[in-house]
Design a protein around this motif. Sequence first.
Motif, short mmCIF file in Angstrom:
data_model
loop_
_atom_site.label_atom_id
_atom_site.label_comp_id
_atom_site.label_asym_id
_atom_site.label_seq_id
_atom_site.Cartn_x
_atom_site.Cartn_y
_atom_site.Cartn_z
N GLY A 39 0.84 -1.20 0.00
CA GLY A 39 0.00 0.00 0.00
C GLY A 39 0.87 1.25 0.00
N PRO A 68 1.38 3.64 3.07
CA PRO A 68 1.03 4.05 4.44
C PRO A 68 1.10 5.56 4.64
N SER A 83 -2.04 7.19 3.38
CA SER A 83 -3.26 6.64 3.99
C SER A 83 -3.91 5.54 3.16
N ILE A 84 -3.09 4.79 2.39
CA ILE A 84 -3.58 3.65 1.63
C ILE A 84 -3.06 2.40 2.33
N SER A 85 -3.96 1.64 2.93
CA SER A 85 -3.54 0.48 3.71
C SER A 85 -3.16 -0.70 2.82
N SER A 86 -2.34 -1.59 3.39
CA SER A 86 -1.94 -2.78 2.65
C SER A 86 -3.17 -3.58 2.27
N THR A 143 -4.87 -2.94 -0.48
CA THR A 143 -5.74 -2.10 -1.31
C THR A 143 -5.34 -2.23 -2.78
#
Length: 55
Positions: free
Chosen positions: A18, A20, A23-26, A28
């Motif tokens: 992602g 981090p 603000s894109i979490s793993s 995704t």
Amino acid sequence: MKKYICTLCDWIYDPNIGDPDGSISSGTAFEDIPNDWVCPTCGATKEDFEVYEEY
């Protein structure tokens, strides 16, 4: 899930990691990232990314 590469700076988006800091979490998928997200290295938009083919 597919990885995507920025065509401007070669940063690779890996859905297993992602973005981090963005603000894109793993876990995704690239398709599920908001359209206003930008490359954390150069600020390119999602339109500047293409599927990354590992050889």
